[in-house]
Design a protein around this motif. Structure first.
Motif, PDB file in Angstrom:
ATOM      1  N   THR A 404      -8.229  44.223-113.768  1.00 12.96           N
ATOM      2  CA  THR A 404      -9.602  44.539-114.151  1.00 12.96           C
ATOM      3  C   THR A 404     -10.430  44.827-112.910  1.00 12.96           C
ATOM      4  N   LYS A 405     -11.100  45.961-112.894  1.00 10.58           N
ATOM      5  CA  LYS A 405     -12.017  46.288-111.810  1.00 10.58           C
ATOM      6  C   LYS A 405     -13.383  45.761-112.239  1.00 10.58           C
ATOM      7  N   ILE A 406     -13.693  44.562-111.816  1.00  5.14           N
ATOM      8  CA  ILE A 406     -14.851  43.849-112.337  1.00  5.14           C
ATOM      9  C   ILE A 406     -16.165  44.579-112.081  1.00  5.14           C
ATOM     10  N   SER A 407     -16.326  45.165-110.922  1.00  9.13           N
ATOM     11  CA  SER A 407     -17.588  45.850-110.615  1.00  9.13           C
ATOM     12  C   SER A 407     -17.855  46.988-111.587  1.00  9.13           C
ATOM     13  N   ASP A 408     -16.778  47.638-112.079  1.00 12.61           N
ATOM     14  CA  ASP A 408     -16.949  48.762-113.003  1.00 12.61           C
ATOM     15  C   ASP A 408     -17.358  48.320-114.405  1.00 12.61           C
ATOM     16  N   LEU A 409     -17.313  47.011-114.673  1.00 16.83           N
ATOM     17  CA  LEU A 409     -17.798  46.504-115.951  1.00 16.83           C
ATOM     18  C   LEU A 409     -19.320  46.569-116.035  1.00 16.83           C
ATOM     19  N   TYR A 410     -19.957  46.793-114.878  1.00 13.55           N
ATOM     20  CA  TYR A 410     -21.418  46.752-114.823  1.00 13.55           C
ATOM     21  C   TYR A 410     -22.044  48.070-114.386  1.00 13.55           C
ATOM     22  N   THR A 411     -21.261  49.124-114.285  1.00 11.71           N
ATOM     23  CA  THR A 411     -21.809  50.393-113.830  1.00 11.71           C
ATOM     24  C   THR A 411     -21.842  51.437-114.938  1.00 11.71           C
ATOM     25  N   VAL A 412     -22.922  52.240-114.945  1.00  5.02           N
ATOM     26  CA  VAL A 412     -23.034  53.326-115.916  1.00  5.02           C
ATOM     27  C   VAL A 412     -22.604  54.645-115.295  1.00  5.02           C
ATOM     28  N   ASP A 413     -22.111  54.590-114.090  1.00  2.00           N
ATOM     29  CA  ASP A 413     -21.623  55.790-113.394  1.00  2.00           C
ATOM     30  C   ASP A 413     -20.486  56.411-114.202  1.00  2.00           C
ATOM     31  N   PRO A 414     -20.579  57.697-114.541  1.00  2.00           N
ATOM     32  CA  PRO A 414     -19.514  58.354-115.318  1.00  2.00           C
ATOM     33  C   PRO A 414     -18.141  58.271-114.673  1.00  2.00           C
ATOM     34  N   SER A 415     -18.083  58.041-113.365  1.00  2.00           N
ATOM     35  CA  SER A 415     -16.785  57.922-112.695  1.00  2.00           C
ATOM     36  C   SER A 415     -16.215  56.517-112.813  1.00  2.00           C
ATOM     37  N   GLY A 416     -16.976  55.600-113.408  1.00  2.00           N
ATOM     38  CA  GLY A 416     -16.512  54.230-113.567  1.00  2.00           C
ATOM     39  C   GLY A 416     -15.288  54.150-114.457  1.00  2.00           C
ATOM     40  N   THR A 417     -14.428  53.188-114.161  1.00  2.00           N
ATOM     41  CA  THR A 417     -13.163  53.040-114.885  1.00  2.00           C
ATOM     42  C   THR A 417     -13.361  52.870-116.381  1.00  2.00           C
ATOM     43  N   TYR A 418     -14.431  52.199-116.786  1.00  2.00           N
ATOM     44  CA  TYR A 418     -14.616  51.868-118.192  1.00  2.00           C
ATOM     45  C   TYR A 418     -15.722  52.684-118.856  1.00  2.00           C
ATOM     46  N   HIS A 419     -16.013  53.845-118.260  1.00  2.00           N
ATOM     47  CA  HIS A 419     -17.002  54.737-118.860  1.00  2.00           C
ATOM     48  C   HIS A 419     -16.398  55.517-120.016  1.00  2.00           C
ATOM     49  N   PHE A 420     -15.102  55.857-119.889  1.00  2.00           N
ATOM     50  CA  PHE A 420     -14.381  56.609-120.918  1.00  2.00           C
ATOM     51  C   PHE A 420     -15.178  57.855-121.321  1.00  2.00           C
ATOM     52  N   ARG A 421     -15.570  57.956-122.572  1.00  2.00           N
ATOM     53  CA  ARG A 421     -16.366  59.101-123.034  1.00  2.00           C
ATOM     54  C   ARG A 421     -17.763  58.598-123.387  1.00  2.00           C
ATOM     55  N   ARG A 422     -18.709  58.843-122.472  1.00  5.15           N
ATOM     56  CA  ARG A 422     -20.105  58.425-122.657  1.00  5.15           C
ATOM     57  C   ARG A 422     -20.233  56.927-122.933  1.00  5.15           C
ATOM     58  N   GLY A 423     -19.356  56.163-122.319  1.00  6.76           N
ATOM     59  CA  GLY A 423     -19.433  54.710-122.439  1.00  6.76           C
ATOM     60  C   GLY A 423     -18.663  54.142-123.605  1.00  6.76           C
ATOM     61  N   PHE A 424     -17.912  54.967-124.318  1.00 12.03           N
ATOM     62  CA  PHE A 424     -17.142  54.523-125.481  1.00 12.03           C
ATOM     63  C   PHE A 424     -15.676  54.913-125.298  1.00 12.03           C
ATOM     64  N   ASN A 425     -14.778  53.992-125.605  1.00 12.71           N
ATOM     65  CA  ASN A 425     -13.353  54.273-125.552  1.00 12.71           C
ATOM     66  C   ASN A 425     -12.898  54.726-126.942  1.00 12.71           C
ATOM     67  N   PRO A 426     -12.621  56.006-127.140  1.00 12.17           N
ATOM     68  CA  PRO A 426     -12.257  56.513-128.475  1.00 12.17           C
ATOM     69  C   PRO A 426     -11.057  55.790-129.078  1.00 12.17           C
ATOM     70  N   ALA A 427     -10.056  55.490-128.256  1.00 14.99           N
ATOM     71  CA  ALA A 427      -8.837  54.852-128.769  1.00 14.99           C
ATOM     72  C   ALA A 427      -9.148  53.488-129.375  1.00 14.99           C
ATOM     73  N   ALA A 428      -9.904  52.673-128.651  1.00 20.35           N
ATOM     74  CA  ALA A 428     -10.218  51.325-129.128  1.00 20.35           C
ATOM     75  C   ALA A 428     -11.104  51.356-130.362  1.00 20.35           C
ATOM     76  N   ILE A 429     -12.080  52.253-130.373  1.00 20.20           N
ATOM     77  CA  ILE A 429     -13.022  52.303-131.487  1.00 20.20           C
ATOM     78  C   ILE A 429     -12.346  52.813-132.758  1.00 20.20           C
ATOM     79  N   VAL A 430     -11.510  53.833-132.620  1.00 21.61           N
ATOM     80  CA  VAL A 430     -10.771  54.333-133.793  1.00 21.61           C
ATOM     81  C   VAL A 430      -9.828  53.254-134.308  1.00 21.61           C
ATOM     82  N   ALA A 431      -9.150  52.573-133.376  1.00 17.62           N
ATOM     83  CA  ALA A 431      -8.229  51.496-133.769  1.00 17.62           C
ATOM     84  C   ALA A 431      -8.975  50.399-134.520  1.00 17.62           C
TER      85      ALA A 431
END
Length: 496
Positions: A404-431
């Motif tokens: 886990t890249k902890i700092s990226d849990l708190y960033t809104v930067d589009p290059s952040g690891t957990y930004h996915f698509r506009r802040g939403f992970n399509p795979a997890a949400i569809v699942a």
């Protein structure tokens, strides 16, 4: 040293506040004993007792019900170790932990579902505790019985007074933060054993120290029906604790080591939960023999004791236990979950105030008194906890491989690891949407408790499989899988 990227965490980020930050050095104060008490508090309530003896109504004998509940306890233990170890390593509360899976904004979906369920149960548990206090007051001052009639919005004058008194007391406790929650748990968890053991001894004495372990409340079942009921009871045990299991990282984050997590879980779940189940079944079978009704709750049983002193002490203990479970399990979670919606404006304490206000507005006594509301709303929404669990576990252990890249849990930067698509992970949400819908359908099958009981495992398994498949499929085509450059937390306790 922990992940050094935590040192550059953007404190001015809209996703950050002090309550949602990773556990700071010196704040990992929840030792094995505290986690043990946490699970004790989780089990020791009027709701837990009612659940345990309610399983007898499915038609199993006393000893069969105990074995089935024990099987469920083992499943809960395994799940708590998986979630607990992950939460302790990353060191963040559940809604922040979920950002790595659902996206920095997508995490609000499972968090608010969990928070919504907790708000309702917070109100319901406060109401149940108020009933114990009412019984205590009427026993001491019989003239107050007239105050239990009339009123408005479904509550009597005495009902409103006791409910609001407990509501205020709990809110005051939460205003002091998580450290006071730990102390409340340490007290409330063990103290109820005094009342339960005393009640069990009194009931056994009334039953002349003899009970029938083959007694049952429901009809005699065939062998296939017995197996189906056994499986149902086991999974219902897990489903009953599905909410606290999902947000266990809210507490595990404060543990100093993985060893403390596993030791606290072992003491609090297989040992304590099993002991509480055994005691509950013993009391129920005694009540069946003595009064002809094995479904009476502890407050009703205690009211039959001749001694006013015993009634007062027992009612007080049950009220303390119910308030304890409420503060620990039904207040902390929504406080974090609501704070996660707008961290810059909503602190843990503000989230707690919102939770408390909502718990009144939902009129919990009406929800508790409505089988339709309990089954269709709480049952349906609660069934989503299975899919959330399955998705989180697969993502953390199989897709991210505990990185886990902890700092990226708190960033809104589009290059952040957990930004996915506009802040939403399509795979997890569809699942979640697909598996949650299936789980809700299973949970709401009319007049079929054995099938309804499968909502948690069906949802968890389907959510896990869909997350695994969709992440790899979407990632291969659109690049939404987790970056392989995630930095693992090197120490067992994540610190700032």
């Amino acid at each position: 040293m922990a992940d050094t990227t935590v040192q550059q965490m953007p404190e001015k980020s809209v996703l950050f506040n002090a309550d949602l930050a990773p556990t700071a050095e010196g704040k990992a104060t929840w030792r094995s004993w505290d986690l043990f008490c946490l699970w004790m508090t989780s089990a020791h309530s009027l709701g837990s007792y009612t659940f345990a003896i309610g399983m007898l109504a499915l038609g199993l004998t006393g000893w069969q019900t105990m074995l089935a509940l024990f099987a469920g306890v083992l499943g809960l233990w395994l799940g708590s170790n998986l979630i607990g170890a992950a939460g302790q390593k990353v060191g963040v509360p559940f809604p922040v932990f979920a950002r790595a899976t659902f996206g920095i904004f997508g995490s609000n979906i499972p968090a608010l579902f969990r928070g919504l369920v907790a708000v309702f149960w917070y109100g319901i548990q406060t109401y149940l505790a108020s009933l114990a206090v009412i019984a205590l007051i009427v026993r001491i001052w019989p003239g107050m019985a007239s105050w239990t009639h009339g009123g408005f919005l479904g509550q009597s004058p005495l009902g409103w007074i006791t409910f609001m008194a407990l509501w205020t007391a709990q809110l005051l406790v939460l205003s002091y933060g998580m450290e006071i929650v730990r102390k409340v748990s340490d007290f409330a968890g063990p103290v109820v054993w005094i009342g339960m053991i005393a009640l069990a001894i009194w009931m056994l004495d009334q039953a002349h120290w003899s009970i029938d372990w083959n007694a049952r409340i429901g009809n005699v079942l065939s062998t296939p029906a017995t197996i189906a009921a056994f499986v149902a009871v086991a999974f219902l045990m897990i489903a009953y604790m599905a909410g606290p299991l999902v947000n266990y990282s809210d507490f595990a984050r404060f543990a100093p080591s993985k060893k403390a997590i596993k030791r606290g879980n072992a003491l609090g779940i297989p040992l304590n939960e099993t002991a509480f189940v055994v005691l509950s079944i013993v009391i129920s079978l005694c009540a069946l023999k003595v009064f002809g009704d094995g479904t009476m709750d502890p407050v009703a049983l205690v009211s039959k004791v001749d001694s006013d002193v015993v009634v007062v002490i027992a009612a007080a203990l049950f009220a303390i236990a119910t308030v304890g479970i409420n503060v620990v399990l039904n207040f902390v979670s929504p406080s974090y979950d609501i704070s996660n919606v707008a961290p810059k404006y909503i602190s843990f304490r503000t989230g707690g105030i919102i939770t408390a206000v909502l718990s009144i507005l939902v009129l919990p006594w009406k929800v508790w008194g409505s089988e339709v509301a309990i089954v269709y709303f709480l049952g349906g929404v609660g069934s989503l906890m299975g899919p959330v669990f399955g998705i989180l576990i697969v993502d953390y252990y199989m897709l991210r491989r505990q990185r886990t890249k902890i700092s990226d849990l708190y960033t809104v930067d589009p290059s952040g690891t957990y930004h996915f698509r506009r802040g939403f992970n399509p795979a997890a949400i569809v699942a979640l949407l697909v598996s949650g819908s299936v789980a809700a359908v299973v949970a709401l099958v009319p007049e079929s408790q054995n099938i309804t009981a499968l909502s948690w495992p069906v949802g968890a398994l389907l959510g896990a499989v869909l997350m695994l498949v969709l992440s790899r499929f979407i990632g291969a085509d659109q690049g939404f899988t987790h970056s392989t450059t995630d930095v693992p937390v090197a120490s067992e306790a994540s610190v700032v």
